[in-house]
Design a protein around this motif. Structure first.
Motif, PDB file in Angstrom:
ATOM      1  N   ILE A 153      20.520  78.637  11.194  1.00 57.59           N
ATOM      2  CA  ILE A 153      20.448  77.173  11.253  1.00 57.59           C
ATOM      3  C   ILE A 153      19.339  76.743  10.294  1.00 57.59           C
ATOM      4  CG2 ILE A 153      19.779  75.233  12.741  1.00 57.59           C
ATOM      5  CD1 ILE A 153      21.352  76.612  15.003  1.00 57.59           C
ATOM      6  N   GLN A 154      19.660  75.732   9.465  1.00 54.85           N
ATOM      7  CA  GLN A 154      18.733  75.384   8.383  1.00 54.85           C
ATOM      8  C   GLN A 154      17.432  74.748   8.873  1.00 54.85           C
ATOM      9  OE1 GLN A 154      20.282  73.562   4.528  1.00 54.85           O
ATOM     10  NE2 GLN A 154      19.104  71.847   5.305  1.00 54.85           N
ATOM     11  N   GLU A 155      17.526  73.868   9.879  1.00 52.47           N
ATOM     12  CA  GLU A 155      16.318  73.142  10.291  1.00 52.47           C
ATOM     13  C   GLU A 155      16.283  72.935  11.802  1.00 52.47           C
ATOM     14  OE1 GLU A 155      16.278  69.405   8.068  1.00 52.47           O
ATOM     15  OE2 GLU A 155      16.933  70.474   6.277  1.00 52.47           O
ATOM     16  N   LEU A 231      18.506  69.444  15.251  1.00 52.26           N
ATOM     17  CA  LEU A 231      18.888  70.496  14.295  1.00 52.26           C
ATOM     18  C   LEU A 231      19.539  69.907  13.065  1.00 52.26           C
ATOM     19  CD1 LEU A 231      20.991  72.730  16.738  1.00 52.26           C
ATOM     20  CD2 LEU A 231      18.547  73.028  16.184  1.00 52.26           C
ATOM     21  N   ASP A 232      19.328  70.553  11.908  1.00 58.07           N
ATOM     22  CA  ASP A 232      20.280  70.403  10.809  1.00 58.07           C
ATOM     23  C   ASP A 232      20.950  71.764  10.669  1.00 58.07           C
ATOM     24  OD1 ASP A 232      21.800  70.041   8.590  1.00 58.07           O
ATOM     25  OD2 ASP A 232      20.145  69.560   7.222  1.00 58.07           O
ATOM     26  N   ILE A 233      22.202  71.830  11.121  1.00 57.16           N
ATOM     27  CA  ILE A 233      22.917  73.114  11.059  1.00 57.16           C
ATOM     28  C   ILE A 233      23.342  73.414   9.622  1.00 57.16           C
ATOM     29  CG2 ILE A 233      24.951  74.388  11.897  1.00 57.16           C
ATOM     30  CD1 ILE A 233      24.645  72.929  14.555  1.00 57.16           C
ATOM     31  N   VAL A 272      21.776  66.153  15.900  1.00 58.31           N
ATOM     32  CA  VAL A 272      22.430  67.311  15.265  1.00 58.31           C
ATOM     33  C   VAL A 272      23.053  66.850  13.949  1.00 58.31           C
ATOM     34  CG1 VAL A 272      24.106  69.173  15.449  1.00 58.31           C
ATOM     35  CG2 VAL A 272      23.027  68.289  17.513  1.00 58.31           C
ATOM     36  N   GLU A 273      22.593  67.444  12.860  1.00 60.88           N
ATOM     37  CA  GLU A 273      23.093  67.083  11.537  1.00 60.88           C
ATOM     38  C   GLU A 273      24.066  68.149  11.049  1.00 60.88           C
ATOM     39  OE1 GLU A 273      19.860  66.029   8.881  1.00 60.88           O
ATOM     40  OE2 GLU A 273      20.926  66.936   7.181  1.00 60.88           O
ATOM     41  N   ASP A 274      25.111  67.717  10.388  1.00 55.13           N
ATOM     42  CA  ASP A 274      26.108  68.603   9.796  1.00 55.13           C
ATOM     43  C   ASP A 274      26.494  69.781  10.702  1.00 55.13           C
ATOM     44  OD1 ASP A 274      26.393  66.992   7.580  1.00 55.13           O
ATOM     45  OD2 ASP A 274      25.192  68.239   6.245  1.00 55.13           O
ATOM     46  N   PRO A 275      27.044  69.476  11.876  1.00 55.13           N
ATOM     47  CA  PRO A 275      27.457  70.550  12.797  1.00 55.13           C
ATOM     48  C   PRO A 275      28.704  71.279  12.330  1.00 55.13           C
ATOM     49  CG  PRO A 275      28.069  68.394  13.683  1.00 55.13           C
ATOM     50  CD  PRO A 275      27.250  68.136  12.459  1.00 55.13           C
ATOM     51  N   GLY A 299      25.924  62.808   9.726  1.00 57.59           N
ATOM     52  CA  GLY A 299      26.601  63.366   8.554  1.00 57.59           C
ATOM     53  C   GLY A 299      25.709  63.297   7.329  1.00 57.59           C
ATOM     54  N   ASP A 300      25.378  64.472   6.798  1.00 59.36           N
ATOM     55  CA  ASP A 300      24.625  64.550   5.533  1.00 59.36           C
ATOM     56  C   ASP A 300      25.614  64.950   4.441  1.00 59.36           C
ATOM     57  OD1 ASP A 300      22.992  65.197   3.394  1.00 59.36           O
ATOM     58  OD2 ASP A 300      21.999  66.881   4.354  1.00 59.36           O
ATOM     59  N   ASP A 301      25.967  66.249   4.393  1.00 56.72           N
ATOM     60  CA  ASP A 301      26.956  66.681   3.396  1.00 56.72           C
ATOM     61  C   ASP A 301      28.305  65.995   3.624  1.00 56.72           C
ATOM     62  OD1 ASP A 301      24.984  68.333   2.465  1.00 56.72           O
ATOM     63  OD2 ASP A 301      25.797  70.161   3.350  1.00 56.72           O
ATOM     64  N   ILE A 322      24.305  58.540  10.024  1.00 57.47           N
ATOM     65  CA  ILE A 322      24.429  58.979   8.614  1.00 57.47           C
ATOM     66  C   ILE A 322      23.050  59.271   8.051  1.00 57.47           C
ATOM     67  CG2 ILE A 322      24.518  56.528   7.884  1.00 57.47           C
ATOM     68  CD1 ILE A 322      26.003  57.436   5.352  1.00 57.47           C
ATOM     69  N   LEU A 323      22.952  60.377   7.316  1.00 56.18           N
ATOM     70  CA  LEU A 323      21.718  60.674   6.593  1.00 56.18           C
ATOM     71  C   LEU A 323      21.746  59.899   5.273  1.00 56.18           C
ATOM     72  CD1 LEU A 323      19.430  62.592   7.493  1.00 56.18           C
ATOM     73  CD2 LEU A 323      20.089  64.070   5.609  1.00 56.18           C
ATOM     74  N   ILE A 324      20.606  59.315   4.941  1.00 56.69           N
ATOM     75  CA  ILE A 324      20.516  58.500   3.720  1.00 56.69           C
ATOM     76  C   ILE A 324      19.539  59.159   2.763  1.00 56.69           C
ATOM     77  CG2 ILE A 324      19.829  56.256   2.774  1.00 56.69           C
ATOM     78  CD1 ILE A 324      22.366  56.013   4.455  1.00 56.69           C
ATOM     79  N   LYS A 325      20.095  59.683   1.656  1.00 61.53           N
ATOM     80  CA  LYS A 325      19.269  60.271   0.612  1.00 61.53           C
ATOM     81  C   LYS A 325      19.610  59.515  -0.671  1.00 61.53           C
ATOM     82  CE  LYS A 325      19.400  65.076   2.354  1.00 61.53           C
ATOM     83  NZ  LYS A 325      20.234  66.320   2.319  1.00 61.53           N
ATOM     84  N   PRO A 326      18.705  58.654  -1.150  1.00 63.10           N
ATOM     85  CA  PRO A 326      19.066  57.821  -2.308  1.00 63.10           C
ATOM     86  C   PRO A 326      19.565  58.625  -3.517  1.00 63.10           C
ATOM     87  CG  PRO A 326      17.095  56.960  -1.268  1.00 63.10           C
ATOM     88  CD  PRO A 326      17.416  58.259  -0.563  1.00 63.10           C
ATOM     89  N   ILE A 375      13.438  58.828  10.386  1.00 63.54           N
ATOM     90  CA  ILE A 375      13.227  59.320   9.026  1.00 63.54           C
ATOM     91  C   ILE A 375      13.013  60.826   9.131  1.00 63.54           C
ATOM     92  CG2 ILE A 375      10.706  58.935   9.075  1.00 63.54           C
ATOM     93  CD1 ILE A 375      10.911  58.223   6.071  1.00 63.54           C
ATOM     94  N   LYS A 376      13.638  61.557   8.211  1.00 64.79           N
ATOM     95  CA  LYS A 376      13.459  63.010   8.189  1.00 64.79           C
ATOM     96  C   LYS A 376      12.682  63.328   6.931  1.00 64.79           C
ATOM     97  CE  LYS A 376      16.739  66.177   7.088  1.00 64.79           C
ATOM     98  NZ  LYS A 376      17.738  67.259   7.163  1.00 64.79           N
ATOM     99  N   THR A 377      11.423  63.669   7.094  1.00 64.24           N
ATOM    100  CA  THR A 377      10.627  63.904   5.887  1.00 64.24           C
ATOM    101  C   THR A 377       9.552  64.978   6.087  1.00 64.24           C
ATOM    102  OG1 THR A 377       9.462  62.817   4.093  1.00 64.24           O
ATOM    103  CG2 THR A 377       9.102  61.883   6.300  1.00 64.24           C
TER     104      THR A 377
END
Ligand SMILES: C=C(OP(=O)(O)O)C(=O)O
Ligand SMILES: [Mg+2]
Length: 399
Positions: A153-155, A231-233, A272-275, A299-301, A322-326, A375-377
């Motif tokens: 698991i990534q994070e 988690l970010d899976i 839970v992100e990207d399960p 949802g990130d990816d 939703i994850l927001i990455k500019p 915020i995830k930072t």
């Protein structure tokens, strides 16, 4: 007053020691803004295109700078971002690079704020912002694409949901990070840190769950407020086309959904992100049906900050966040479009850093400007604390 008089671009270092694009935007009245593009390692296949920085800079100098200088206004973000899209001419910034685009877009926002004499969050969000602060999700243990020989698991992310202020939340995450380090030491487990500053021990996911849960509990007792975790899976990185590969253990798509649903219940996960993998809207929807009322399913990816993909998710009930990455989409305007679409449809926006970062603090302001609840930072490391400390300063300023 905010007419752009100059744009300069250069290569600077990111936190991995790789080159990235930095932009300076100057206005006719002396306004100045500087911003740098971050860079992902576990990138989604539908993200806007990051070009090698040298190429991105050359292409932006040729196509974008002439369209901005003496024409666009730094205070008019939509105008700047439309000029960037027009200069690029593709759907995914493959001509000038999303790295050049996002650096210029963010630098223009800062130059606009500078001329107006307003903090960036207020310039982006208006006079009524600054009341609500995001809960920081802090990466305390990680592996996947961010560290070799660590968890699958990534994070593992501390989520201080009960914190009375952003400052207390930030310090709580740092305390969880430190406590995880102490538990690892007690157990004689050596651990370096991964790309985002999280501990990256060679332990299996089950032990990581146990350690992170214990650390959150210890710190929660100390600080007197609730600290959950998430988690970010990053499941696309585990997906081989047929099944999810966790080292020796393989899970079918159905087993993956069962597994994640069980984790949500067992650990009372806040997030839970990207399960599931990035094209599986159906799987995301099935999981949302099961545990969407108990946790954030982000949802990130899956969405890559793209409003069209988000609209598909909204229609299908795939996720609730939703994850927001500019830099996934290339401009602040497009990122704000995704945030607004999410908010209108009951999806929770989570503003996010990338694994490769710089000292840039734009995302802290974006989170406050849009009233994003999370915020995830990261938790520690200068490029992460730059954003966290900026949140503390904004909170003090905004009173
Ligand atoms: C921050 C992340 O990592 P990266 O920047 O490598 O995509 C993520 O996957 O959420
Ligand atoms: Mg992710």
């Amino acid at each position: 007053m905010t007419r752009i008089s100059g744009v300069s671009l250069r290569r600077v270092l990111d936190s991995r020691g790789n080159p990235t694009v930095e932009a300076d935007v100057l206005t006719a009245s002396g306004g100045f803004g500087r911003a740098a593009a971050p860079s992902g390692a576990s990138t989604g296949e539908h993200e806007a295109i990051e070009l090698p920085p040298g190429e991105a800079i050359a292409a932006a100098r040729k196509h974008a700078v002439p369209r901005l200088v003496e024409t666009a206004h730094a205070g008019n973000q939509r105008e700047v971002d439309a000029a960037l899209r027009g200069a690029d001419g593709t759907e995914n910034f493959s001509e000038i690079g999303a790295n050049s685009a996002v650096a210029i877009s963010m630098a223009a926002a800062k130059a606009g704020a500078d001329v107006l004499g307003a903090p960036l969050y207020q310039h982006l969000g208006g006079a009524f912002r600054g009341e609500n602060f995001p809960v920081p999700l802090g990466n305390v243990v990680g592996g996947g694409e961010h560290a070799a020989d660590a968890t699958h698991i990534q994070e593992f992310l501390a989520a201080p949901v009960g914190a009375p202020s952003v400052s207390e939340a930030v310090f709580a995450n740092a305390a969880v990070h430190e406590t995880v380090g102490e538990i690892l030491t007690e157990r004689g487990i050596p651990a370096a840190k991964g790309d985002e500053g999280a501990w990256a021990p060679a332990i299996d996911d089950a032990e990581a769950f146990e350690i992170v849960a214990a650390a959150c509990e210890r710190v929660a007792e100390d600080v007197g407020f609730d600290i959950q975790f998430g988690l970010d899976i990053a499941a696309s990185e585990l997906w081989d086309g047929d099944a999810y590969q966790y080292g020796e253990t393989s899970r079918t798509p159905e087993e993956q959904i069962d597994y994640v649903a069980e984790l949500v219940r067992e650990y009372d996960l806040a997030y839970v992100e990207d399960p599931v993998e990035e094209n599986d809207f159906d799987g995301f929807a099935a999981l949302t049906e099961r545990v969407g009322s108990e946790t954030l399913l982000c949802g990130d990816d899956l969405f890559v900050t793209n409003t069209e993909r988000l609209e598909t998710g909204i229609e299908q009930g795939a996720g609730n966040s939703i994850l927001i990455k500019p830099n996934q989409i290339g401009t602040l305007s497009l990122a704000v479009d995704a945030i607004e679409t999410a908010t209108r449809n009951g999806f929770t926006p989570v503003i996010s850093h990338r694994s490769g970062e710089t000292e840039d603090t734009t995302i802290a302001h974006l989170a406050v400007a849009t009233g994003a609840p999370f915020i995830k930072t990261g938790t520690v490391g200068g490029e992460r604390t730059a954003k966290l400390n900026e949140l503390i300063r904004i909170a003090e300023d905004a009173v």
